[in-house]
Structure formats: C-alpha cells, structure tokens
Design an enzyme around this catalytic site. Structure first.
Site, mmCIF file in Angstrom:
data_model
loop_
_atom_site.group_PDB
_atom_site.id
_atom_site.type_symbol
_atom_site.label_atom_id
_atom_site.label_comp_id
_atom_site.label_asym_id
_atom_site.label_seq_id
_atom_site.Cartn_x
_atom_site.Cartn_y
_atom_site.Cartn_z
ATOM 1 N N LYS A 52 0.841 -1.203 0.000
ATOM 2 C CA LYS A 52 0.000 0.000 0.000
ATOM 3 C C LYS A 52 0.876 1.254 0.000
ATOM 4 O O LYS A 52 0.633 2.201 -0.747
ATOM 5 C CB LYS A 52 -0.916 0.006 1.234
ATOM 6 C CG LYS A 52 -2.045 -1.023 1.140
ATOM 7 C CD LYS A 52 -2.712 -1.268 2.482
ATOM 8 C CE LYS A 52 -3.702 -2.415 2.379
ATOM 9 N NZ LYS A 52 -4.164 -2.889 3.695
ATOM 10 N N GLN A 96 -4.568 -1.626 9.879
ATOM 11 C CA GLN A 96 -4.521 -2.969 9.289
ATOM 12 C C GLN A 96 -5.126 -4.005 10.235
ATOM 13 O O GLN A 96 -4.841 -4.017 11.428
ATOM 14 C CB GLN A 96 -3.063 -3.319 8.958
ATOM 15 C CG GLN A 96 -2.879 -4.624 8.225
ATOM 16 C CD GLN A 96 -3.448 -4.624 6.819
ATOM 17 O OE1 GLN A 96 -3.434 -3.623 6.123
ATOM 18 N NE2 GLN A 96 -3.973 -5.766 6.395
ATOM 19 N N ASP A 119 -11.391 2.581 4.557
ATOM 20 C CA ASP A 119 -11.738 1.156 4.592
ATOM 21 C C ASP A 119 -13.255 0.957 4.530
ATOM 22 O O ASP A 119 -13.725 -0.147 4.256
ATOM 23 C CB ASP A 119 -11.260 0.541 5.914
ATOM 24 C CG ASP A 119 -10.010 -0.304 5.752
ATOM 25 O OD1 ASP A 119 -9.791 -0.830 4.650
ATOM 26 O OD2 ASP A 119 -9.269 -0.431 6.741
HETATM 27 N N1 GUN Z 1 -6.797 -6.894 6.347
HETATM 28 C C1 GUN Z 1 -7.150 -7.621 5.251
HETATM 29 N N2 GUN Z 1 -7.890 -6.876 4.419
HETATM 30 C C2 GUN Z 1 -8.007 -5.651 4.978
HETATM 31 C C3 GUN Z 1 -8.641 -4.438 4.596
HETATM 32 O O1 GUN Z 1 -9.272 -4.326 3.540
HETATM 33 N N3 GUN Z 1 -8.501 -3.394 5.444
HETATM 34 C C4 GUN Z 1 -7.819 -3.485 6.609
HETATM 35 N N4 GUN Z 1 -7.764 -2.418 7.387
HETATM 36 N N5 GUN Z 1 -7.226 -4.588 7.003
HETATM 37 C C5 GUN Z 1 -7.312 -5.661 6.192
#
Ligand code: GUN
Length: 291
Positions: A52, A96, A119
């Site tokens: 990311k 995350q 998110d």
């Molecule tokens: N862990 C796995 N997928 C995601 C996501 O889309 N957002 C977040 N914050 N954590 C994740």
C-alpha cells in the site's frame, strides 16, 4: 477456456484515471494523504502494508506508514488515531486488520473520523452503503470485485449473484453494493456461508459466484454451473515445501477444476488482490476530493 479476469490490468486502468485526477489536485495545491497503521508483525499484514505504501508513493500521494509494536495498548492506539484524525495532510486512515488480541478493533474503527475511513468500516459508512448514499466509503475489496465485473463487461443487472461468505469486510458490503440501484448494481443477491444447507445447490444457481469464505480451495467443480462467472476473493497461504518461501498462495476456489466450467474467472494471485489496493487509492483520492 474461460475469459481470465486480470485484476492487474484492470487496476492499471484505475491508476491511469487516478493519476490524472491527482495531477489536477496537485495543481490546486492539494496532495491526497493516506496513513496506514500496522500494530504487530503479522507477516501477511506487513506485506500488505508495504505494498500500500509503495503504491501511494508510485502515485505521488502523501504516505505515512505507522508501525507500532505488538504490545501497543488500546489507549496508545486510540491516541495515534486521534492524531491522524486531526492531521490536515492525512485524508485517509487505515488500521490494518487483524490487530493483536489486546486491541478492541471495533472501538478503534468507531474512533476514526468517518470522513477519513477509507476502509469503509465505520458504522456511519456502513449505514451510508445500506442507504445508498454515495458520499460514504465502501470497503475496498467489494468495490474491487464490482469494478472487475464492470470492466470485464459482465452484466450485473438482473443477474443472480451468490456471495459465499458474510464478513463485514467482504460478504455483507458486497451484497449491499451489488443489490444497489443503478450502474454496477441491480443484481439478485443471495448470501450463503459455511452454515448454509444445500450449499452446492445454492451456488450452482449463481450466474456470478463470488467466493469470500476464507478457506483454501473450498469451491469445487460441483459448486459451479456451466458458464458461470467466478470471482475468487480468497488469498490463503498453504504450506508448500517445494517453493522457496515454503508456502504458496491459493484462493477460495479450486482453480484447475472450476475454470473449465466457468465463462470467466479471476486468478489468484493477480485477480481481486490488485484491485483492493487500487480501490484504497481511489477511496483516498475521494476522501481528499470531499474535504
Ligand atoms: N486486512 C485484510 N484486508 C483488509 C482491509 O481491507 N482493510 C484493513 N484495514 N485490514 C485488512
């Protein structure tokens, strides 16, 4: 052979559009900023966070990567989230998942400024999705699945979509998104899950089957109707001593036996995964646009 739905290529198209919009924002003195918070050292999470951050830099976004130790307390994490809420250079915040066990994840999500919740997990954004309010943020993986279908020319309107899985990250928001009125919606949606009776009968009635159940190669040939479109959201690490890393990535779909029956299918990796990150970037740009 089925049409292979190549997420990497479709994500490139998303990035091309985003670059144009970001350049316009920068001319006006605005740079979209994303903060990604990682607590602990889960290897899969570290890998996601790294990609990311890399993508933000590649697009010229302002990127902040906060790596906190596994022992971080709830109040320490809350304090960091509140700092980011107040920071005008940050338009999107992502914590995350999954965090270490002492963290109450739902409370952290509620502490996020909903206008920075890229998110789409905050209750205000969940409500906006259910209400059809376009100003809200939709979770990135469901948004990526929808975009894959649209860009691949697959008719969603009127189709029977079976979503396998009912998580708050994928299954539930995806069902809401695809049943919404208008472009990319208007589907007849069934949500099935591990407790559903006669599961294969339900999944075989799908024009579009979306597997988000989190179990490696759960979907077999018997679950799929001839000619169905199959979207595989799963990314599972399975042990494999023959590979250098000691594991390989497989989806929730047994690709080799399902693909001959499908009219179109996503690979793993290279299907939904690249789209999730692309949609995170798109949500960050949207957050900046909406300030
Ligand atoms: N862990 C796995 N997928 C995601 C996501 O889309 N957002 C977040 N914050 N954590 C994740």
């Amino acid at each position: 052979m089925p049409q292979l739905i190549e997420g990497r290529k479709i994500a490139e198209k998303v990035y091309a559009d985003l670059r144009t919009e970001i350049a316009g924002m920068k001319e006006r003195g605005l740079t979209p900023g994303l903060a990604v918070v990682l607590v602990g050292d889960n290897p899969a999470s570290r890998a996601y966070v790294r990609s990311k951050d890399k993508m933000c830099r590649d697009l010229g976004l302002h990127s902040v990567k906060l790596e906190l130790p596994t022992e971080t307390t709830q109040s320490e994490l809350l304090a960091r989230v509140e700092e980011l809420n107040r920071d005008p250079a940050i338009h999107g915040i992502l914590v995350q998942s999954p965090p270490p066990k002492q963290i109450d994840e739902a409370a952290i999500v509620r502490a996020l400024d909903p206008a920075k919740d890229v998110d789409g997990f905050h209750p205000a954004n969940v409500a906006k999705l259910a209400l059809g309010d376009e100003s809200g943020f939709v979770p990135c993986t469901p948004l990526g699945c929808q975009r894959l279908l649209i860009e691949s020319g697959i008719e969603i309107s009127g189709a029977h979509v079976v979503v396998l899985g009912r998580s708050m990250i994928v299954g539930k928001p995806l069902a809401l998104l695809l049943m919404r009125k208008g472009r990319g919606g208007d589907a007849t949606v069934t949500v099935a899950h591990s407790r559903s009776r006669q599961l294969a009968e339900i999944t075989r009635s799908a024009d579009i089957l979306i597997a988000a159940i989190g179990q490696p190669e759960f979907v077999r040939a018997e679950h799929v109707r001839e000619g169905a479109v199959v979207i595989d959201v799963g990314i599972n690490r399975v042990d494999d001593a023959t590979t250098e890393r000691g594991y390989r990535l497989v989806g929730d779909v047994a690709f080799s036996e399902v693909s001959p029956k499908a009219s179109a299918i996503t690979p793993v990796p290279g299907g939904v995964g690249p789209m999730t990150i692309a949609m995170l970037m798109a949500n960050t740009v949207k957050a900046c646009r909406q300030i």
